[in-house]
Design a protein around this motif. Structure first.
Motif, PDB file in Angstrom:
ATOM      1  N   ALA A  84     -10.277 -27.022   1.698  1.00  0.00           N
ATOM      2  CA  ALA A  84     -10.606 -25.800   0.966  1.00  0.00           C
ATOM      3  C   ALA A  84     -12.126 -25.635   0.972  1.00  0.00           C
ATOM      4  O   ALA A  84     -12.846 -26.400   0.337  1.00  0.00           O
ATOM      5  N   VAL A  85     -12.601 -24.651   1.733  1.00  0.00           N
ATOM      6  CA  VAL A  85     -14.043 -24.403   1.850  1.00  0.00           C
ATOM      7  C   VAL A  85     -14.416 -23.225   0.960  1.00  0.00           C
ATOM      8  O   VAL A  85     -13.746 -22.188   0.982  1.00  0.00           O
ATOM      9  N   ARG A  86     -15.476 -23.375   0.186  1.00  0.00           N
ATOM     10  CA  ARG A  86     -15.920 -22.308  -0.713  1.00  0.00           C
ATOM     11  C   ARG A  86     -16.920 -21.386  -0.019  1.00  0.00           C
ATOM     12  O   ARG A  86     -18.000 -21.809   0.366  1.00  0.00           O
ATOM     13  N   PHE A  87     -16.514 -20.130   0.141  1.00  0.00           N
ATOM     14  CA  PHE A  87     -17.410 -19.113   0.686  1.00  0.00           C
ATOM     15  C   PHE A  87     -17.833 -18.187  -0.449  1.00  0.00           C
ATOM     16  O   PHE A  87     -17.077 -18.006  -1.421  1.00  0.00           O
ATOM     17  N   PRO A  88     -19.010 -17.575  -0.353  1.00  0.00           N
ATOM     18  CA  PRO A  88     -19.381 -16.554  -1.347  1.00  0.00           C
ATOM     19  C   PRO A  88     -18.290 -15.491  -1.408  1.00  0.00           C
ATOM     20  O   PRO A  88     -17.764 -15.072  -0.370  1.00  0.00           O
ATOM     21  N   GLU A  89     -17.932 -15.062  -2.594  1.00  0.00           N
ATOM     22  CA  GLU A  89     -16.790 -14.170  -2.779  1.00  0.00           C
ATOM     23  C   GLU A  89     -16.860 -12.928  -1.897  1.00  0.00           C
ATOM     24  O   GLU A  89     -15.893 -12.552  -1.236  1.00  0.00           O
ATOM     25  N   GLU A  90     -18.031 -12.296  -1.850  1.00  0.00           N
ATOM     26  CA  GLU A  90     -18.185 -11.072  -1.064  1.00  0.00           C
ATOM     27  C   GLU A  90     -17.956 -11.354   0.427  1.00  0.00           C
ATOM     28  O   GLU A  90     -17.264 -10.630   1.131  1.00  0.00           O
ATOM     29  N   ASN A  91     -18.516 -12.432   0.896  1.00  0.00           N
ATOM     30  CA  ASN A  91     -18.383 -12.810   2.301  1.00  0.00           C
ATOM     31  C   ASN A  91     -16.933 -13.133   2.644  1.00  0.00           C
ATOM     32  O   ASN A  91     -16.427 -12.767   3.698  1.00  0.00           O
ATOM     33  N   PHE A  92     -16.271 -13.824   1.745  1.00  0.00           N
ATOM     34  CA  PHE A  92     -14.888 -14.234   1.986  1.00  0.00           C
ATOM     35  C   PHE A  92     -13.965 -13.018   2.056  1.00  0.00           C
ATOM     36  O   PHE A  92     -13.147 -12.895   2.958  1.00  0.00           O
ATOM     37  N   MET A  93     -14.080 -12.089   1.085  1.00  0.00           N
ATOM     38  CA  MET A  93     -13.190 -10.933   1.027  1.00  0.00           C
ATOM     39  C   MET A  93     -13.347 -10.058   2.265  1.00  0.00           C
ATOM     40  O   MET A  93     -12.382  -9.541   2.808  1.00  0.00           O
ATOM     41  N   LYS A  94     -14.589  -9.924   2.720  1.00  0.00           N
ATOM     42  CA  LYS A  94     -14.870  -9.061   3.876  1.00  0.00           C
ATOM     43  C   LYS A  94     -14.397  -9.683   5.180  1.00  0.00           C
ATOM     44  O   LYS A  94     -14.007  -8.985   6.112  1.00  0.00           O
ATOM     45  N   ASN A  95     -14.408 -11.002   5.247  1.00  0.00           N
ATOM     46  CA  ASN A  95     -14.170 -11.683   6.523  1.00  0.00           C
ATOM     47  C   ASN A  95     -12.935 -12.590   6.521  1.00  0.00           C
ATOM     48  O   ASN A  95     -12.798 -13.441   7.398  1.00  0.00           O
ATOM     49  N   ARG A  96     -12.050 -12.401   5.576  1.00  0.00           N
ATOM     50  CA  ARG A  96     -10.916 -13.320   5.492  1.00  0.00           C
ATOM     51  C   ARG A  96      -9.989 -13.218   6.706  1.00  0.00           C
ATOM     52  O   ARG A  96      -9.316 -14.190   7.061  1.00  0.00           O
ATOM     53  N   LYS A  97      -9.967 -12.030   7.371  1.00  0.00           N
ATOM     54  CA  LYS A  97      -9.158 -11.904   8.581  1.00  0.00           C
ATOM     55  C   LYS A  97      -9.698 -12.811   9.686  1.00  0.00           C
ATOM     56  O   LYS A  97      -8.935 -13.416  10.439  1.00  0.00           O
ATOM     57  N   ILE A  98     -11.031 -12.892   9.786  1.00  0.00           N
ATOM     58  CA  ILE A  98     -11.653 -13.769  10.777  1.00  0.00           C
ATOM     59  C   ILE A  98     -11.329 -15.220  10.452  1.00  0.00           C
ATOM     60  O   ILE A  98     -10.975 -16.018  11.332  1.00  0.00           O
ATOM     61  N   LEU A  99     -11.441 -15.589   9.173  1.00  0.00           N
ATOM     62  CA  LEU A  99     -11.143 -16.961   8.759  1.00  0.00           C
ATOM     63  C   LEU A  99      -9.697 -17.332   9.071  1.00  0.00           C
ATOM     64  O   LEU A  99      -9.405 -18.458   9.464  1.00  0.00           O
ATOM     65  N   LYS A 100      -8.798 -16.362   8.911  1.00  0.00           N
ATOM     66  CA  LYS A 100      -7.382 -16.621   9.181  1.00  0.00           C
ATOM     67  C   LYS A 100      -7.142 -16.844  10.671  1.00  0.00           C
ATOM     68  O   LYS A 100      -6.304 -17.657  11.068  1.00  0.00           O
ATOM     69  N   LYS A 101      -7.887 -16.126  11.514  1.00  0.00           N
ATOM     70  CA  LYS A 101      -7.717 -16.242  12.968  1.00  0.00           C
ATOM     71  C   LYS A 101      -8.350 -17.508  13.537  1.00  0.00           C
ATOM     72  O   LYS A 101      -8.003 -17.943  14.626  1.00  0.00           O
ATOM     73  N   MET A 102      -9.286 -18.081  12.812  1.00  0.00           N
ATOM     74  CA  MET A 102      -9.988 -19.276  13.303  1.00  0.00           C
ATOM     75  C   MET A 102      -9.009 -20.421  13.522  1.00  0.00           C
ATOM     76  O   MET A 102      -8.327 -20.855  12.605  1.00  0.00           O
ATOM     77  N   GLN A 103      -8.958 -20.918  14.732  1.00  0.00           N
ATOM     78  CA  GLN A 103      -8.210 -22.148  15.011  1.00  0.00           C
ATOM     79  C   GLN A 103      -9.172 -23.294  15.306  1.00  0.00           C
ATOM     80  O   GLN A 103      -8.903 -24.440  14.967  1.00  0.00           O
ATOM     81  N   TYR A 104     -10.276 -22.952  15.953  1.00  0.00           N
ATOM     82  CA  TYR A 104     -11.267 -23.946  16.366  1.00  0.00           C
ATOM     83  C   TYR A 104     -12.657 -23.490  15.947  1.00  0.00           C
ATOM     84  O   TYR A 104     -12.936 -22.291  15.862  1.00  0.00           O
ATOM     85  N   ILE A 105     -13.506 -24.482  15.698  1.00  0.00           N
ATOM     86  CA  ILE A 105     -14.896 -24.212  15.290  1.00  0.00           C
ATOM     87  C   ILE A 105     -15.814 -24.978  16.223  1.00  0.00           C
ATOM     88  O   ILE A 105     -15.592 -26.166  16.491  1.00  0.00           O
ATOM     89  N   GLU A 106     -16.841 -24.296  16.712  1.00  0.00           N
ATOM     90  CA  GLU A 106     -17.779 -24.953  17.616  1.00  0.00           C
ATOM     91  C   GLU A 106     -18.485 -26.091  16.882  1.00  0.00           C
ATOM     92  O   GLU A 106     -18.811 -25.988  15.696  1.00  0.00           O
ATOM     93  N   VAL A 107     -18.730 -27.178  17.603  1.00  0.00           N
ATOM     94  CA  VAL A 107     -19.320 -28.379  16.997  1.00  0.00           C
ATOM     95  C   VAL A 107     -20.615 -28.060  16.263  1.00  0.00           C
ATOM     96  O   VAL A 107     -20.835 -28.517  15.132  1.00  0.00           O
ATOM     97  N   LYS A 108     -21.488 -27.257  16.860  1.00  0.00           N
ATOM     98  CA  LYS A 108     -22.789 -26.969  16.248  1.00  0.00           C
ATOM     99  C   LYS A 108     -22.663 -26.121  14.986  1.00  0.00           C
ATOM    100  O   LYS A 108     -23.596 -26.052  14.180  1.00  0.00           O
ATOM    101  N   GLU A 109     -21.494 -25.476  14.770  1.00  0.00           N
ATOM    102  CA  GLU A 109     -21.292 -24.649  13.574  1.00  0.00           C
ATOM    103  C   GLU A 109     -20.395 -25.335  12.541  1.00  0.00           C
ATOM    104  O   GLU A 109     -20.106 -24.768  11.493  1.00  0.00           O
ATOM    105  N   TYR A 110     -19.975 -26.564  12.847  1.00  0.00           N
ATOM    106  CA  TYR A 110     -19.001 -27.252  11.996  1.00  0.00           C
ATOM    107  C   TYR A 110     -19.547 -27.511  10.596  1.00  0.00           C
ATOM    108  O   TYR A 110     -18.878 -27.258   9.594  1.00  0.00           O
ATOM    109  N   ALA A 111     -20.784 -28.005  10.528  1.00  0.00           N
ATOM    110  CA  ALA A 111     -21.385 -28.294   9.223  1.00  0.00           C
ATOM    111  C   ALA A 111     -21.545 -27.016   8.407  1.00  0.00           C
ATOM    112  O   ALA A 111     -21.281 -26.994   7.196  1.00  0.00           O
ATOM    113  N   SER A 112     -21.959 -25.922   9.073  1.00  0.00           N
ATOM    114  CA  SER A 112     -22.123 -24.636   8.381  1.00  0.00           C
ATOM    115  C   SER A 112     -20.795 -24.141   7.823  1.00  0.00           C
ATOM    116  O   SER A 112     -20.733 -23.586   6.720  1.00  0.00           O
TER     117      SER A 112
END
Length: 305
Positions: A84-112
């Motif tokens: 369970a990753v905590r995103f800022p509420e505004e960012n999460f609501m706007k981009n939740r479709k992208i988060l749902k589609k994510m299957q893989y995360i690039e190594v350099k963006e993993y920590a972010s």
């Protein structure tokens, strides 16, 4: 300390990676499928004694594997963890479709991503290839019956990679000897139709290796489709995981005169998260035939906060 190596599979043909119907077409390979390919190649090219040594040392944890995940050029991707990753509420609501589609995360963006600060406004869900539904025919009593096969074609600069961890074992030496042969034989389904052939290329990503060597964190992300031994069942109590049904037929011609299904087996998907590590095992899923049939289930973990 284990030695980590990255191995890239650059496909020369389409590959059938379905986990159910023939018409399915996935884009990743589980470690147990990879392990089965090693065992078949070792048996055919090196004999039963080498296979026995290989399996024995793998069971002892002297050589381990991750699942095969996508790469694109010099970018390597890891499975989205079940955290369970905590995103800022505004960012999460706007981009939740992208988060749902994510299957893989690039190594350099993993920590972010884990910190909830990945720039979702600029994020594009990566594509590594395209699926095709191929029509083939089976001949029975002189008549052709058409059926569909799901085939995945990786783009020219994309493919799959896996990570091996070893302690300079004999199993690793055997593994190195059969790597090229597996690429020529192919991996996945319908290899007899010419699918699943690849070149094996050593990969390199210092950041990924650094993450694997990290030993500070409160969560262990499994990079392998795996399962604990019965005595390790306690690790499941606080874990977040997805169960994957693993089945299929035993492909060995020596095992039985007619096709036999492997014992039904459930594994924990890569990306599952645990509070502590476990060893797992190489499980026997045979059904009384002439030799054991192995299901690989020993994980490689990545420790994170």
């Amino acid at each position: 300390m284990m030695n980590y190596n990255i191995w890239k599979l650059s496909f020369n043909t389409g590959v059938h990676l379905g986990e159910g119907r023939l018409s399915d077409s996935g884009s990743s390979i589980s470690a147990d499928t990879l392990f089965s390919a090693f065992c078949k190649e070792i048996l055919s090219s090196m004999g039963e004694e080498k296979l026995r040594v290989f399996v024995e040392e793998v069971k002892e944890g002297k050589l381990k594997f991750t699942d095969c995940f996508p790469y694109k050029g010099n970018s390597y991707f890891l499975p989205k963890p079940l955290l369970a990753v905590r995103f800022p509420e505004e960012n999460f609501m706007k981009n939740r479709k992208i988060l749902k589609k994510m299957q893989y995360i690039e190594v350099k963006e993993y920590a972010s991503y884990l910190e909830g600060v990945i720039d979702l406004d600029r994020y594009e869900v990566p594509t590594f290839g395209k699926s095709e539904l191929k029509v083939s025919n089976s001949i029975e009593k002189g008549e052709a019956t058409p059926y569909h096969i799901g085939v995945f074609h990786f783009y020219k600069d994309s493919g799959l990679y896996f990570i091996s961890a070893d302690d300079n074992s004999i199993a690793f030496e055997i593994f190195m000897e059969v790597l090229e042969g597996i690429g020529l034989t192919g991996i996945g389904g319908k290899r007899s139709s010419g699918l699943g052939k690849f070149d094996i290329i050593p990969g390199n990503n210092d950041l990924l290796i650094e993450k694997l060597k990290n030993s500070t964190g409160s969560n262990f992300i499994s990079l392998t489709t795996s399962f604990p031994q019965e005595k390790e069942a306690e690790v499941l109590k606080e874990a977040k995981y997805i169960l994957k049904r693993r089945g299929g037929f035993i492909s060995s011609e020596e095992y039985s005169e007619s096709p036999v299904r492997k014992k039904e087996f459930y594994s924990l998907a890569a990306g599952s998260v645990f509070k502590r590590e476990f060893e797992g095992d190489v499980f026997d899923v045979s059904r009384g035939g002439s030799h054991p049939v192995y299901r690989y289930g020993k994980p490689i973990f990545m420790e994170v906060e």
